[in-house]
Every structure is written in structure tokens, then in C-alpha cells.
Design a protein around this motif. Structure first.
Motif, PDB file in Angstrom:
ATOM      1  N   ILE A  72       4.833-101.463  81.416  1.00  0.00           N
ATOM      2  CA  ILE A  72       4.046-102.341  82.291  1.00  0.00           C
ATOM      3  C   ILE A  72       3.868-103.724  81.665  1.00  0.00           C
ATOM      4  N   TYR A  73       3.629-103.745  80.360  1.00  0.00           N
ATOM      5  CA  TYR A  73       3.414-105.017  79.670  1.00  0.00           C
ATOM      6  C   TYR A  73       4.713-105.583  79.087  1.00  0.00           C
ATOM      7  N   GLY A  74       5.826-104.912  79.297  1.00  0.00           N
ATOM      8  CA  GLY A  74       7.083-105.300  78.671  1.00  0.00           C
ATOM      9  C   GLY A  74       7.912-106.266  79.488  1.00  0.00           C
ATOM     10  N   GLU A  75       9.194-106.327  79.140  1.00  0.00           N
ATOM     11  CA  GLU A  75      10.071-107.346  79.709  1.00  0.00           C
ATOM     12  C   GLU A  75      10.644-106.982  81.066  1.00  0.00           C
ATOM     13  N   TYR A  76      10.640-105.699  81.420  1.00  0.00           N
ATOM     14  CA  TYR A  76      11.238-105.278  82.680  1.00  0.00           C
ATOM     15  C   TYR A  76      10.202-105.203  83.796  1.00  0.00           C
ATOM     16  N   GLU A  77      10.640-105.527  84.997  1.00  0.00           N
ATOM     17  CA  GLU A  77       9.801-105.260  86.159  1.00  0.00           C
ATOM     18  C   GLU A  77       9.691-103.741  86.303  1.00  0.00           C
ATOM     19  N   THR A  78       8.462-103.242  86.381  1.00  0.00           N
ATOM     20  CA  THR A  78       8.245-101.796  86.386  1.00  0.00           C
ATOM     21  C   THR A  78       7.494-101.385  87.648  1.00  0.00           C
ATOM     22  N   VAL A  79       8.041-100.412  88.345  1.00  0.00           N
ATOM     23  CA  VAL A  79       7.412 -99.873  89.553  1.00  0.00           C
ATOM     24  C   VAL A  79       7.035 -98.417  89.279  1.00  0.00           C
ATOM     25  N   VAL A  80       5.736 -98.132  89.356  1.00  0.00           N
ATOM     26  CA  VAL A  80       5.243 -96.773  89.109  1.00  0.00           C
ATOM     27  C   VAL A  80       5.047 -96.084  90.446  1.00  0.00           C
ATOM     28  N   LEU A  81       5.529 -94.841  90.523  1.00  0.00           N
ATOM     29  CA  LEU A  81       5.520 -94.097  91.778  1.00  0.00           C
ATOM     30  C   LEU A  81       4.673 -92.835  91.676  1.00  0.00           C
ATOM     31  N   ALA A  82       4.105 -92.438  92.810  1.00  0.00           N
ATOM     32  CA  ALA A  82       3.464 -91.132  92.932  1.00  0.00           C
ATOM     33  C   ALA A  82       3.822 -90.584  94.304  1.00  0.00           C
ATOM     34  N   TYR A  83       4.093 -89.298  94.371  1.00  0.00           N
ATOM     35  CA  TYR A  83       4.503 -88.695  95.637  1.00  0.00           C
ATOM     36  C   TYR A  83       3.283 -88.303  96.450  1.00  0.00           C
ATOM     37  N   SER A  84       3.266 -88.709  97.711  1.00  0.00           N
ATOM     38  CA  SER A  84       2.176 -88.363  98.615  1.00  0.00           C
ATOM     39  C   SER A  84       2.514 -87.063  99.343  1.00  0.00           C
ATOM     40  N   GLN A  85       1.764 -86.014  99.048  1.00  0.00           N
ATOM     41  CA  GLN A  85       1.968 -84.747  99.754  1.00  0.00           C
ATOM     42  C   GLN A  85       1.599 -84.894 101.228  1.00  0.00           C
ATOM     43  N   ARG A  86       0.609 -85.717 101.497  1.00  0.00           N
ATOM     44  CA  ARG A  86       0.151 -85.886 102.888  1.00  0.00           C
ATOM     45  C   ARG A  86       1.228 -86.516 103.760  1.00  0.00           C
ATOM     46  N   TYR A  87       1.863 -87.575 103.231  1.00  0.00           N
ATOM     47  CA  TYR A  87       2.855 -88.298 104.035  1.00  0.00           C
ATOM     48  C   TYR A  87       4.285 -87.920 103.683  1.00  0.00           C
ATOM     49  N   ARG A  88       4.436 -87.055 102.678  1.00  0.00           N
ATOM     50  CA  ARG A  88       5.751 -86.568 102.250  1.00  0.00           C
ATOM     51  C   ARG A  88       6.696 -87.735 101.927  1.00  0.00           C
ATOM     52  N   ARG A  89       6.205 -88.607 101.030  1.00  0.00           N
ATOM     53  CA  ARG A  89       7.005 -89.771 100.639  1.00  0.00           C
ATOM     54  C   ARG A  89       6.511 -90.272  99.277  1.00  0.00           C
ATOM     55  N   PHE A  90       7.371 -91.008  98.583  1.00  0.00           N
ATOM     56  CA  PHE A  90       6.953 -91.710  97.374  1.00  0.00           C
ATOM     57  C   PHE A  90       6.157 -92.949  97.771  1.00  0.00           C
ATOM     58  N   GLU A  91       5.133 -93.240  96.964  1.00  0.00           N
ATOM     59  CA  GLU A  91       4.359 -94.455  97.166  1.00  0.00           C
ATOM     60  C   GLU A  91       4.243 -95.205  95.850  1.00  0.00           C
ATOM     61  N   GLU A  92       4.054 -96.513  95.941  1.00  0.00           N
ATOM     62  CA  GLU A  92       3.928 -97.344  94.745  1.00  0.00           C
ATOM     63  C   GLU A  92       2.482 -97.385  94.280  1.00  0.00           C
ATOM     64  N   VAL A  93       2.296 -97.275  92.959  1.00  0.00           N
ATOM     65  CA  VAL A  93       0.968 -97.352  92.360  1.00  0.00           C
ATOM     66  C   VAL A  93       0.872 -98.674  91.601  1.00  0.00           C
ATOM     67  N   ALA A  94      -0.050 -99.526  91.998  1.00  0.00           N
ATOM     68  CA  ALA A  94      -0.206-100.830  91.337  1.00  0.00           C
ATOM     69  C   ALA A  94      -0.541-100.631  89.861  1.00  0.00           C
ATOM     70  N   HIS A  95      -0.145-101.580  89.046  1.00  0.00           N
ATOM     71  CA  HIS A  95      -0.350-101.463  87.596  1.00  0.00           C
ATOM     72  C   HIS A  95      -1.822-101.286  87.233  1.00  0.00           C
TER      73      HIS A  95
END
Length: 378
Positions: free
Chosen positions: A31-54
Motif C-alpha cells: 500500500i505504501y510502496g511503489e506499485y498501485e495496489t488494489v485490495v479485494l474482498a469477495y462479497s457473498q451477498r452480491y457474489r462478486r469481488f469488491e475493492e477495499v479502500a486503503h
């Protein structure tokens, strides 16, 4: 380059040790490093991956037990001109999304896939695992072998096991050993104040989840023999209740010395755990198989005398500085080692000084930099 990381299992299970320690240490640095980082968590309710803000990720890492993350929809498979890496570092084999199908879709969308393999226990010794893991892990390892562009390992031992037990692997797949860090941070006197009575005495320490492949029974047996000779000696187990150990848990919870000389602490923060390592008389880590054996390295980083086993990765993680039990008489070996140090203060002091001079601890920052370098080379 954009690095995507799925922490769904961490969020669902809310453990704070083992693999989840690795996730926390590496994701924070990404998160604090040189790469753009996207953190994901799967939503059981919507059956999809969602993005988690840093900020949500950092809030969760600061309060794993109680923080409720907020996430937003993301189109993981949308076209992009950026180089994208899907980096698997959590215990995703027990996640909601089957990895084979996911990896095929990611590859078709242009992702590179990097997987961190910690061990092959679920393939080699399924009888020691939860039923869920024993069922899911072989298919996960097969998917890693077939689709990952790079596989990272915590030890040479884990890499050897992976190579030996995967029949077919993706052409050009890179296999790299990066190890694990063993830095716990500073010892905090204030945080450990409630345990001062234990910390001020002589105790044998065993850090690790209570599960079938670990030697908690042997260590308790050895302690009970040693207690007849050394009344002041205490025993401290640090680790959560795992699975398949109900008989031992019943014995431990009913022990006449529980809370007096025998202690079971199931959830310690890193700064308090550091205090227990620092003050331990000796540390035991008895296990039939490990991918790395992180408590061994953590204990040695505090110049502890460690009594362990000479199997799988344990000699590697200890840099051959641990004492190895005779696996035909583990209880007797533990008793003899501890008795020797209880009776010879000079020998004890010299051994700890030798460990301090020769053990080379690896920081989580070093591990992160290695991973970062490997990702850049894809």
C-alpha cells in the motif's frame, strides 16, 4: 503496474497469526510502496469481488477482531492498458471462488498470476488438516501449477515439495524462494503488564495453533516430568484452538496447574508476544511438518534456545541453530535438554550468546523488497 490482492479469507476468518500475519505485513508495505495496489474482498451477498479502500484495509489491520470494512464494486475483468498482477498471498484455497476458473478468466483478461505457496500439508498430510482444507487444497495447488506465472515460497523445503508433487506446470513458470520475516517490533512493557507474574518466572514457551501435527501433548508430558524436579518451572502455550485436538484441550483446561504454573493464552498482540519471547527460559516448537516454522525464527531472533524437530523446513528456518529432539522419544529429549540448562547456568548463558552471535534474522521489509523485485521482473 497494478497489483491486485484478495484478502477475503482474512476478512472472513479474522485470524491474526500464521498466514494472516504474512498478509498484513506484505499488504501494508505494498500500500505504501511503489506499485498501485488494489485490495479485494469477495462479497457473498452480491457474489462478486469488491475493492477495499486503503484506509479501510489499514483500519481492519489495526482491529482485526472488530473492524467492519466498507467496499465498493469493481470490474475486475475490464480491459486495461496497464500491466496487472493478481497476487495470491492469503489462504485462498478456502475462499468462495474456485481458483481454476478464476485464473482462466484473469489470464484471458491479461493478468499475470503470482501465488505464494506456504506448504504442501494439504497434499502430503490431509489427515492433519480441517476437512474443508483437505478437500479444497489439492485442487488449489493444481490450479497454481497450471496457471501461475510465478510461484513464491517461504522455504526451499516448500519449493521441493511443490516440484515433487505437481505433475504438470505452466510453461515458463518461475519458482522463487523469498522466505518470511521474523521481526515482531518493539517489546511493550505497558501492554504486557497484566502478564507480569508469568513473565517474571522461568517458563517453557510454545507458540502455535493447537492442531494435530503440533507436539503440544509431548511438551505438556515433558513439563509434567520436569515439574517433579523443578517446582518453579512454568509452561506457557500461546495459540488459538485449532481442530482435531479435543482430548488435549479437555486435558489442558482441566489441568490442576492451569492458571498457576500452566498457562494457555490464545490471542496475544505482537508487542505482548515479543515480551513472552524475550523472557522465555526455553522455547519449544515440536511439529511433524512445516512449510517454514515462523515461531522458530521469531524465537531465535530473541536469542532463545529453541527445542524443535529436524524435519521439513525446520532446520532451514532455524539456520541449524535449534536443538533437535529424537522423534522416537520426543518427551525424553525435551526433558533432557531443559534439565541440562536448569542445572547449568553457564552452559545456558553460553548457548544463548552463541545464538545471538550467529542467527541472522530477516525483517519483513527485506521480504517485501524481495517480493517487489520479483513482481517487477514479470
Amino acid at each position: 503496474m497494478v497489483v491486485y490482492i484478495d484478502i477475503s479469507v482474512f476478512v472472513a476468518r479474522r485470524y491474526n497469526t500464521g498466514i494472516q500475519r504474512v498478509v498484513r505485513e506484505i499488504v501494508m508495505r505494498l500500500i505504501y510502496g511503489e506499485y498501485e495496489t488494489v485490495v479485494l474482498a469477495y462479497s457473498q451477498r452480491y457474489r462478486r469481488f469488491e475493492e477495499v479502500a486503503h484506509r479501510e484495509v489499514l483500519g481492519f489491520f489495526g482491529d482485526v477482531g472488530g473492524y467492519e470494512i466498507v467496499s465498493k464494486p469493481i470490474d475486475l475483468f475490464a480491459k486495461s492498458e496497464k500491466k496487472r498482477v493478481f497476487f495470491e498471498i492469503d489462504s485462498v484455497w478456502n475462499g468462495a471462488v474456485a481458483r481454476g476458473e478464476l485464473y482462466r478468466k484473469l489470464q484471458r483478461s491479461g493478468y499475470k498470476i503470482v501465488s505464494f505457496v506456504y506448504d504442501l500439508i494439504g497434499v502430503l498430510y490431509p489427515q492433519w488438516m480441517r476437512k474443508e482444507t483437505a478437500r479444497n487444497f489439492p485442487a488449489y495447488i493444481e490450479s497454481v501449477a497450471l496457471y501461475s506465472d510465478m510461484v513464491l515460497f517461504d522455504s526451499k523445503s516448500a519449493k521441493r515439495d511443490f516440484v515433487a508433487h505437481t505433475k504438470e506446470r505452466k510453461a515458463g513458470q518461475k519458482l522463487e524462494v523469498v522466505g518470511l520475516g521474523c521481526s515482531l517490533g518493539r517489546v511493550c512493557q505497558k501492554a504486557a503488564a497484566r502478564y507480569q507474574k508469568i513473565l517474571s518466572g522461568r517458563y517453557i514457551l510454545f507458540v502455535g495453533t493447537i492442531e494435530p501435527r503440533k507436539g503440544h501433548v509431548c511438551v505438556l508430558d515433558a513439563y509434567e516430568r520436569l515439574k517433579r524436579e523443578f517446582d518453579e518451572l512454568e509452561l506457557v502455550f500461546v495459540g488459538k484452538h485449532g481442530w482435531g485436538m479435543d482430548a488435549f484441550i479437555k486435558r489442558l483446561c482441566g489441568h490442576q496447574l492451569l492458571g498457576k504454573k500452566v498457562h494457555w493464552l490464545s490471542d496475544l498482540s505482537d508487542d505482548v508476544l515479543a515480551h513472552f519471547y524475550q523472557n522465555a527460559f526455553v522455547v519449544t516448537y515440536i511439529s511433524r511438518y512445516e512449510g517454514f516454522g515462523l515461531p522458530v525464527a521469531e524465537a531465535l531472533a530473541f536469542s532463545n534456545i529453541v527445542i524443535s524437530c529436524n524435519n521439513s523446513s525446520l532446520a532451514e528456518s532455524s539456520q541449524n541453530l535449534a536443538l533437535y529432539v529424537d522423534e522416537k522419544d520426543m518427551v525424553g529429549s525435551i526433558v533432557e535438554y531443559v534439565r541440562g540448562y536448569m542445572n547449568d547456568a553457564s552452559l545456558y548463558r553460553e548457548h544463548r550468546e552463541y545464538i545471538e552471535a550467529h542467527f541472522r534474522p530477516k525483517s519483513w521489509q527485506e521480504v517485501y523488497l524481495q517480493i517487489s523485485y520479483k513482481l517487477f521482473g514479470l
